[in-house]
Write a protein that holds these residues in place. Structure first.
Motif, short mmCIF file in Angstrom:
data_model
loop_
_atom_site.label_atom_id
_atom_site.label_comp_id
_atom_site.label_asym_id
_atom_site.label_seq_id
_atom_site.Cartn_x
_atom_site.Cartn_y
_atom_site.Cartn_z
N GLY A 41 -22.44 5.22 -53.45
CA GLY A 41 -21.56 4.08 -53.58
C GLY A 41 -21.66 3.14 -52.40
O GLY A 41 -22.47 3.32 -51.50
N LYS A 42 -20.79 2.14 -52.43
CA LYS A 42 -20.80 1.07 -51.43
C LYS A 42 -20.33 1.57 -50.06
O LYS A 42 -19.41 2.37 -49.97
CB LYS A 42 -19.88 -0.07 -51.87
N LEU A 43 -20.97 1.04 -49.03
CA LEU A 43 -20.52 1.28 -47.67
C LEU A 43 -19.27 0.44 -47.42
O LEU A 43 -19.18 -0.70 -47.85
CB LEU A 43 -21.59 0.87 -46.66
N GLU A 44 -18.31 1.03 -46.75
CA GLU A 44 -17.12 0.29 -46.34
C GLU A 44 -17.43 -0.47 -45.06
O GLU A 44 -18.39 -0.16 -44.35
CB GLU A 44 -15.95 1.26 -46.15
N ALA A 45 -16.64 -1.51 -44.76
CA ALA A 45 -16.87 -2.35 -43.58
C ALA A 45 -16.97 -1.48 -42.33
O ALA A 45 -16.11 -0.65 -42.07
CB ALA A 45 -15.73 -3.35 -43.44
N GLY A 46 -18.07 -1.65 -41.58
CA GLY A 46 -18.28 -0.92 -40.34
C GLY A 46 -18.69 0.53 -40.50
O GLY A 46 -18.85 1.23 -39.51
N GLU A 47 -18.88 0.99 -41.73
CA GLU A 47 -19.21 2.40 -41.98
C GLU A 47 -20.71 2.63 -41.86
O GLU A 47 -21.51 1.85 -42.36
CB GLU A 47 -18.72 2.80 -43.37
N ASP A 48 -21.09 3.72 -41.23
CA ASP A 48 -22.48 4.15 -41.13
C ASP A 48 -22.91 4.72 -42.48
O ASP A 48 -22.12 5.40 -43.16
CB ASP A 48 -22.56 5.23 -40.03
N ALA A 49 -24.16 4.46 -42.89
CA ALA A 49 -24.64 4.91 -44.20
C ALA A 49 -24.58 6.43 -44.35
O ALA A 49 -24.25 6.94 -45.42
CB ALA A 49 -26.06 4.41 -44.44
N ARG A 50 -24.87 7.16 -43.28
CA ARG A 50 -24.83 8.63 -43.34
C ARG A 50 -23.40 9.13 -43.58
O ARG A 50 -23.17 10.03 -44.37
CB ARG A 50 -25.40 9.21 -42.04
N ASP A 51 -22.43 8.50 -42.92
CA ASP A 51 -21.02 8.86 -43.15
C ASP A 51 -20.58 8.46 -44.56
O ASP A 51 -19.84 9.19 -45.23
CB ASP A 51 -20.11 8.18 -42.13
N ALA A 52 -21.08 7.31 -45.02
CA ALA A 52 -20.70 6.82 -46.35
C ALA A 52 -21.18 7.75 -47.45
O ALA A 52 -20.44 8.02 -48.40
CB ALA A 52 -21.25 5.41 -46.57
N ILE A 53 -22.40 8.28 -47.33
CA ILE A 53 -22.90 9.13 -48.41
C ILE A 53 -22.13 10.45 -48.47
O ILE A 53 -21.83 10.94 -49.57
CB ILE A 53 -24.44 9.35 -48.32
N VAL A 54 -21.73 10.98 -47.34
CA VAL A 54 -20.92 12.21 -47.33
C VAL A 54 -19.58 11.93 -48.01
O VAL A 54 -19.12 12.71 -48.86
CB VAL A 54 -20.74 12.72 -45.89
N ARG A 55 -18.94 10.81 -47.68
CA ARG A 55 -17.65 10.43 -48.28
C ARG A 55 -17.80 10.20 -49.78
O ARG A 55 -17.02 10.70 -50.59
CB ARG A 55 -17.10 9.17 -47.61
N GLU A 56 -18.81 9.42 -50.17
CA GLU A 56 -18.99 9.08 -51.59
C GLU A 56 -19.22 10.33 -52.45
O GLU A 56 -18.68 10.44 -53.54
CB GLU A 56 -20.14 8.09 -51.77
N ILE A 57 -20.02 11.26 -51.96
CA ILE A 57 -20.31 12.47 -52.75
C ILE A 57 -19.06 13.33 -52.85
O ILE A 57 -18.77 13.90 -53.91
CB ILE A 57 -21.50 13.24 -52.16
N ARG A 58 -18.28 13.40 -51.80
CA ARG A 58 -17.01 14.15 -51.87
C ARG A 58 -16.10 13.51 -52.94
O ARG A 58 -15.49 14.21 -53.74
CB ARG A 58 -16.33 14.15 -50.49
N GLU A 59 -16.03 12.17 -52.98
CA GLU A 59 -15.19 11.47 -53.96
C GLU A 59 -15.73 11.58 -55.39
O GLU A 59 -14.97 11.77 -56.33
CB GLU A 59 -15.07 9.98 -53.59
N GLU A 60 -17.04 11.44 -55.56
CA GLU A 60 -17.64 11.40 -56.91
C GLU A 60 -17.94 12.78 -57.49
O GLU A 60 -17.89 12.94 -58.71
CB GLU A 60 -18.95 10.60 -56.90
N LEU A 61 -18.30 13.73 -56.64
CA LEU A 61 -18.76 15.03 -57.12
C LEU A 61 -17.90 16.20 -56.65
O LEU A 61 -18.15 17.34 -57.03
CB LEU A 61 -20.22 15.28 -56.71
N GLY A 62 -16.93 15.94 -55.78
CA GLY A 62 -16.03 16.98 -55.33
C GLY A 62 -16.69 18.08 -54.53
O GLY A 62 -16.22 19.22 -54.52
N CYS A 63 -17.78 17.77 -53.85
CA CYS A 63 -18.49 18.79 -53.07
C CYS A 63 -18.94 18.18 -51.74
O CYS A 63 -18.88 16.98 -51.53
CB CYS A 63 -19.68 19.35 -53.84
#
Length: 136
Positions: A41-63
């Motif tokens: 998913g989309k990166l939030e303002a000021g968010e690092d891509a590596r942090d964003a992918i960890v957050r997005e997968i937790r939100e979308e896939l629950g893991c």
């Protein structure tokens, strides 16, 4: 023209016949509905891509995942926007398997079956890079 930075995860599992790659099928009625994509998913303002992918997968896939390395970013132009897709090779953390919280379905697929799935256009160059890296 709007430019979006979007991250996605290529989550693999080992198998006796080679790596399996997670593909997520978008729900009907969504953009690219019923096509397969790499979750993210989309990166939030000021968010690092590596942090964003960890957050997005937790939100979308629950893991939980561990990003191992980035792949080449892809620029995908649409009528009114450009998407910069930032892919990461990832592995699942021990614990929960992914579940489709925002997708119609999920599956782990072999390199032989992946090309026959109907893919969202932005994900095709990323799929090709993964298949080229894992060619047997």
């Amino acid at each position: 023209m709007t430019r979006l930075n979007v991250c996605c995860a290529l989550i693999t599992l080992s198998s006796a016949h080679g790596p399996l790659l997670l593909a997520a099928k978008k729900a009907c009625g969504q953009s690219n509905g019923l096509l397969y994509e790499f979750p993210g998913g989309k990166l939030e303002a000021g968010e690092d891509a590596r942090d964003a992918i960890v957050r997005e997968i937790r939100e979308e896939l629950g893991c939980a995942i561990r990003p191992l390395c980035p792949l080449a970013p892809v620029l995908h132009r649409e009528k009114d926007r450009t998407i910069r897709l930032i892919p990461f090779l990832c592995e699942l953390e021990k614990g929960r398997l992914p579940i489709p919280l925002e997708h119609e379905s999920l599956g782990f697929f072999s390199s032989r079956s992946l090309p026959s799935l109907p893919w969202a256009p932005a994900d095709l160059p990323i799929l090709k890079e993964w298949l080229d890296r894992n060619a047997r």
